[in-house]
Enzyme design. Structure first.
Site, PDB file in Angstrom:
ATOM      1  N   ILE A   1       1.549   6.927  -0.476  1.00  0.00           N
ATOM      2  CA  ILE A   1       1.002   6.223  -1.629  1.00  0.00           C
ATOM      3  C   ILE A   1       2.165   5.427  -2.209  1.00  0.00           C
ATOM      4  O   ILE A   1       3.274   5.948  -2.345  1.00  0.00           O
ATOM      5  CB  ILE A   1       0.378   7.180  -2.686  1.00  0.00           C
ATOM      6  CG1 ILE A   1      -0.158   6.393  -3.889  1.00  0.00           C
ATOM      7  CG2 ILE A   1       1.338   8.268  -3.134  1.00  0.00           C
ATOM      8  CD1 ILE A   1      -0.999   7.235  -4.866  1.00  0.00           C
ATOM      9  N   SER A   2       1.920   4.169  -2.494  1.00  0.00           N
ATOM     10  CA  SER A   2       2.998   3.318  -3.004  1.00  0.00           C
ATOM     11  C   SER A   2       3.452   3.791  -4.386  1.00  0.00           C
ATOM     12  O   SER A   2       2.738   4.522  -5.076  1.00  0.00           O
ATOM     13  CB  SER A   2       2.516   1.865  -3.105  1.00  0.00           C
ATOM     14  OG  SER A   2       2.176   1.374  -1.835  1.00  0.00           O
ATOM     15  N   ALA A   3       4.629   3.340  -4.763  1.00  0.00           N
ATOM     16  CA  ALA A   3       5.171   3.688  -6.086  1.00  0.00           C
ATOM     17  C   ALA A   3       4.332   3.017  -7.180  1.00  0.00           C
ATOM     18  O   ALA A   3       3.792   1.924  -6.981  1.00  0.00           O
ATOM     19  CB  ALA A   3       6.617   3.213  -6.188  1.00  0.00           C
TER      20      ALA A   3
END
Ligand code: SAH
Length: 280
Positions: free
Chosen positions: A114-116
Site C-alpha cells: 500500500i503506498s504511503a
C-alpha cells in the site's frame, strides 16, 4: 530556505532534493522485510517524510492525526481531499499490526504494497478536478482498495469508480476492507466495484473515465488506458523501470494528449501476475 514547488510530498517546507530521489512510495523488495525495509537504503532515507516513522495514534484518532500531519507539512492543501482521507480510516486497509498511520508504504503480500499516505494524498489532489460528484474513475492496481475507496467518496453515489487488480486474493481483501469502511455503502449501491483483471487493459465496461490512476509503474503508458480516458480527462501514472516518474496525462476535448512529469517516484511494477508472484 527556498520553497520547492516540484517536490511532491513536502515541497513547501523543504529544500528540493534531487528530483530522482524524492517521493518514495513503494519499493519492490518490501516483501522481503518485515517493516519499513527501505529504511536500510541510505539513498532514500534522507528524503523520507519527517513523520514517516511517527505513529500518530490508533483508530480514527491516528487517522485524523495522519491527515493533520499531511496538512501541516504542506502535502494536503485541498479541503475535500483532507475530508475524504479523514473519513476513510487507513487502519482498516493495512495488515493487522502494521503502522497504519505512519507516512510509509507497507507490505500487503503478493509482492505488493500500500503506498504511503503522502503519495495517496498527492494523487488525490492531482486528480481532484476529475473526481467531482458524478464523475467516473478507474484505479488500476487497486491493491488494498484504500485509494479506490477515496475515489468513491470523492465522486459519491452518482459517480462510478472501478478498481482493478490482477491478484484475486488482493481483490477479495480489498472488498472486505471497503465493506468495513465508510465507503461500504457505495460498494453496496454499486457505484464502486473491485475486479480481478489485467489493469493494463483498463476496464472497458464503464469507460470512458474522467480520472484514471495507476498504482504500479508501467514501462510505457498502456494504449488501452489512453483510449479509455475521456476527452477532458486526466490520468496519473508512474512510468519507468528503476527510475520512474509520476506522469500527469491530460486528454483535451479534441483528443490530443499533453503529458507532464510531476516528480520522481518508486512503485512496484505494472506487470503480469506471473512476473509479480514468481508463478505462485
Ligand atoms: N494502490 C494500491 C496498491 C499499490 S501496489 C494501494 O495503495 O493499496 C500496486 C498494485 O498493482 C498491486 O496490488 C499489484 O497487484 C497491482 N498490479 C501490478 N500489475 C498489475 C496489472 N497488470 N494489472 C492489475 N494490477 C496490477
Amino acid at each position: 530556505m527556498r520553497a520547492c514547488p516540484t517536490l511532491t510530498a513536502y515541497g513547501r517546507h523543504y529544500l528540493a532534493p534531487p528530483r530522482t530521489l524524492v517521493s518514495l512510495t513503494t519499493f519492490t523488495s518490501l516483501h522481503r522485510h518485515n517493516s519499513a525495509p527501505f529504511l536500510n537504503l541510505s539513498l532514500f532515507t534522507a528524503f523520507r517524510s519527517p513523520f514517516s516513522r511517527m505513529e500518530t495514534g490508533t483508530g480514527s484518532t491516528g487517522n485524523k492525526a495522519m491527515v493533520e500531519n499531511l496538512k501541516r507539512f504542506g502535502v494536503i492543501s485541498s479541503k475535500k481531499v483532507a475530508e475524504v482521507m479523514e473519513a476513510l480510516d487507513r487502519g482498516l486497509f493495512v495488515p493487522v499490526g502494521s503502522s497504519a498511520y505512519a507516512d510509509t508504504p507497507l507490505p500487503i503480500g503478493y509482492n505488493a504494497t500500500i503506498s504511503a499516505p503522502h503519495m495517496h494524498a498527492t494523487c488525490l489532489q492531482l486528480l481532484e478536478d476529475k473526481l467531482q460528484p458524478g464523475m467516473r474513475a478507474l484505479d488500476v492496481g487497486s491493491g488494498t482498495g484504500y485509494l479506490t475507496g477515496c475515489f468513491a467518496l470523492m465522486v459519491g453515489a452518482e459517480g462510478r469508480v472501478v478498481g482493478v487488480d490482477h491478484i484475486p486474493e488482493l481483490v477479495d481483501m480489498s472488498i472486505k476492507n471497503v465493506e468495513k469502511s465508510v465507503a461500504g455503502s457505495l460498494l453496496q449501491k454499486g457505484s464502486l466495484s473491485l475486479h480481478v483483471g489485467d489493469g493494463r487493459k483498463g476496464w472497458e465496461e464503464f469507460a470512458p473515465y474522467d480520472a484514471i490512476h495507476v498504482g504500479a509503474a508501467a514501462s510505457e503508458v498502456p494504449l488501452a488506458l489512453l483510449d479509455q480516458l475521456k476527452p477532458g480527462g486526466r490520468m496519473v501514472i508512474p512510468v519507468g523501470t528503476y527510475f520512474q516518474e509520476l506522469k500527469v496525462i491530460d486528454k483535451s476535448e479534441d483528443g490530443s494528449i499533453k503529458t507532464r512529469t510531476e516528480t520522481s517516484v518508486r512503485y512496484v511494477p505494472l506487470t503480469s501476475r506471473v512476473e509479480q508472484t514468481g508463478g505462485f
